[in-house]
Design a protein around this motif. Structure first.
Motif, PDB file in Angstrom:
ATOM      1  N   LYS A 197       0.848  -1.210   0.000  1.00  0.00           N
ATOM      2  CA  LYS A 197       0.000   0.000   0.000  1.00  0.00           C
ATOM      3  C   LYS A 197       0.875   1.249   0.000  1.00  0.00           C
ATOM      4  O   LYS A 197       0.643   2.181  -0.779  1.00  0.00           O
ATOM      5  CB  LYS A 197      -0.918   0.018   1.217  1.00  0.00           C
ATOM      6  CG  LYS A 197      -2.072  -0.947   1.138  1.00  0.00           C
ATOM      7  CD  LYS A 197      -2.894  -0.867   2.418  1.00  0.00           C
ATOM      8  CE  LYS A 197      -3.933  -1.962   2.476  1.00  0.00           C
ATOM      9  NZ  LYS A 197      -4.681  -1.920   3.745  1.00  0.00           N
ATOM     10  N   CYS A 206       2.669   1.698  -3.384  1.00  0.00           N
ATOM     11  CA  CYS A 206       1.751   2.207  -4.419  1.00  0.00           C
ATOM     12  C   CYS A 206       1.418   3.676  -4.199  1.00  0.00           C
ATOM     13  O   CYS A 206       1.273   4.435  -5.157  1.00  0.00           O
ATOM     14  CB  CYS A 206       0.486   1.365  -4.463  1.00  0.00           C
ATOM     15  SG  CYS A 206       0.789  -0.276  -5.160  1.00  0.00           S
ATOM     16  N   ARG A 207       1.316   4.097  -2.961  1.00  0.00           N
ATOM     17  CA  ARG A 207       1.044   5.518  -2.686  1.00  0.00           C
ATOM     18  C   ARG A 207       2.233   6.389  -3.063  1.00  0.00           C
ATOM     19  O   ARG A 207       2.072   7.468  -3.624  1.00  0.00           O
ATOM     20  CB  ARG A 207       0.667   5.690  -1.218  1.00  0.00           C
ATOM     21  CG  ARG A 207      -0.699   5.126  -0.918  1.00  0.00           C
ATOM     22  CD  ARG A 207      -1.072   5.233   0.527  1.00  0.00           C
ATOM     23  NE  ARG A 207      -2.363   4.565   0.733  1.00  0.00           N
ATOM     24  CZ  ARG A 207      -2.804   4.180   1.897  1.00  0.00           C
ATOM     25  NH1 ARG A 207      -2.079   4.387   2.999  1.00  0.00           N
ATOM     26  NH2 ARG A 207      -3.976   3.583   1.995  1.00  0.00           N
ATOM     27  N   GLY A 252       2.322   6.691  -6.792  1.00  0.00           N
ATOM     28  CA  GLY A 252       0.993   7.013  -7.311  1.00  0.00           C
ATOM     29  C   GLY A 252       0.979   7.735  -8.643  1.00  0.00           C
ATOM     30  O   GLY A 252       0.132   7.464  -9.500  1.00  0.00           O
ATOM     31  N   TYR A 277       2.767   7.280 -11.045  1.00  0.00           N
ATOM     32  CA  TYR A 277       3.126   6.344 -12.116  1.00  0.00           C
ATOM     33  C   TYR A 277       2.260   5.084 -12.074  1.00  0.00           C
ATOM     34  O   TYR A 277       2.618   4.055 -12.625  1.00  0.00           O
ATOM     35  CB  TYR A 277       4.610   5.965 -11.995  1.00  0.00           C
ATOM     36  CG  TYR A 277       5.490   7.169 -12.031  1.00  0.00           C
ATOM     37  CD1 TYR A 277       5.822   7.768 -13.240  1.00  0.00           C
ATOM     38  CD2 TYR A 277       5.945   7.751 -10.856  1.00  0.00           C
ATOM     39  CE1 TYR A 277       6.612   8.907 -13.277  1.00  0.00           C
ATOM     40  CE2 TYR A 277       6.739   8.887 -10.892  1.00  0.00           C
ATOM     41  CZ  TYR A 277       7.058   9.458 -12.095  1.00  0.00           C
ATOM     42  OH  TYR A 277       7.833  10.584 -12.132  1.00  0.00           O
ATOM     43  N   SER A 278       1.097   5.170 -11.440  1.00  0.00           N
ATOM     44  CA  SER A 278       0.251   3.990 -11.233  1.00  0.00           C
ATOM     45  C   SER A 278      -0.225   3.350 -12.530  1.00  0.00           C
ATOM     46  O   SER A 278      -0.572   2.182 -12.554  1.00  0.00           O
ATOM     47  CB  SER A 278      -0.945   4.334 -10.343  1.00  0.00           C
ATOM     48  OG  SER A 278      -1.749   5.312 -10.975  1.00  0.00           O
ATOM     49  N   LYS A 279      -0.228   4.076 -13.621  1.00  0.00           N
ATOM     50  CA  LYS A 279      -0.656   3.520 -14.913  1.00  0.00           C
ATOM     51  C   LYS A 279       0.481   2.796 -15.631  1.00  0.00           C
ATOM     52  O   LYS A 279       0.252   2.090 -16.595  1.00  0.00           O
ATOM     53  CB  LYS A 279      -1.189   4.635 -15.828  1.00  0.00           C
ATOM     54  CG  LYS A 279      -2.340   5.403 -15.247  1.00  0.00           C
ATOM     55  CD  LYS A 279      -3.629   4.663 -15.439  1.00  0.00           C
ATOM     56  CE  LYS A 279      -4.768   5.564 -15.019  1.00  0.00           C
ATOM     57  NZ  LYS A 279      -5.768   4.918 -14.258  1.00  0.00           N
ATOM     58  N   GLU A 288       2.682  -0.005 -15.290  1.00  0.00           N
ATOM     59  CA  GLU A 288       2.925  -1.219 -14.522  1.00  0.00           C
ATOM     60  C   GLU A 288       4.383  -1.675 -14.581  1.00  0.00           C
ATOM     61  O   GLU A 288       4.939  -2.131 -13.588  1.00  0.00           O
ATOM     62  CB  GLU A 288       1.997  -2.323 -15.017  1.00  0.00           C
ATOM     63  CG  GLU A 288       1.881  -3.477 -14.058  1.00  0.00           C
ATOM     64  CD  GLU A 288       0.751  -4.406 -14.427  1.00  0.00           C
ATOM     65  OE1 GLU A 288       0.981  -5.275 -15.282  1.00  0.00           O
ATOM     66  OE2 GLU A 288      -0.339  -4.260 -13.851  1.00  0.00           O
ATOM     67  N   LEU A 310       6.439   0.378 -12.204  1.00  0.00           N
ATOM     68  CA  LEU A 310       6.152  -0.023 -10.822  1.00  0.00           C
ATOM     69  C   LEU A 310       6.887  -1.316 -10.472  1.00  0.00           C
ATOM     70  O   LEU A 310       7.471  -1.433  -9.391  1.00  0.00           O
ATOM     71  CB  LEU A 310       4.651  -0.219 -10.618  1.00  0.00           C
ATOM     72  CG  LEU A 310       3.793   1.036 -10.646  1.00  0.00           C
ATOM     73  CD1 LEU A 310       2.316   0.664 -10.588  1.00  0.00           C
ATOM     74  CD2 LEU A 310       4.153   1.970  -9.520  1.00  0.00           C
TER      75      LEU A 310
END
Length: 115
Positions: free
Chosen positions: A73, A76-77, A80, A82-84, A86, A89
């Protein structure tokens, strides 16, 4: 040929021990089992595109002793914006790990990481 009746000189014994240690290290490290001919094979996430001005956030590193869901969590925050992306990430996830957790992650095969 040894002229001493007391056995081989200490230097020869040490050389034999050193050779044995080196042989064991090669076995443990998988000496000659790695093909570095294609550096792309070492990449966990192939074809990742890193934005020009991207700066890796300063993560709290997960060491395997706390809740992994909380770590994900927080990761990912932090990522955030760059959340699109993958691949980005997945590529930088290793930077949020430490100790045995990073060893585990870096020893994964690329086929084991899908998302």
């Amino acid at each position: 040929m040894f002229l001493s009746a007391g056995g081989p000189p200490r230097a020869v014994e040490r050389k034999g021990i050193l050779d044995l240690i080196e042989e064991r290290l090669r076995y443990v490290e998988g000496f000659n089992n790695y093909s570095f001919a294609d550096m792309a094979d070492l990449c966990l996430v192939p074809d990742v595109i890193i934005p020009l001005k991207f700066k890796v956030p300063d993560f709290d590193r997960y060491k395997g002793t706390t809740c992994p869901k909380n770590h994900l969590k927080m990761y990912c925050r932090e990522m955030g914006a760059y959340s699109k992306d993958e691949k980005l990430l997945m590529h930088f996830f290793q930077d949020s790990l430490a100790g045995v957790a990073v060893i585990w992650y870096t020893n994964l095969e690329a086929c084991c990481i899908r998302t």
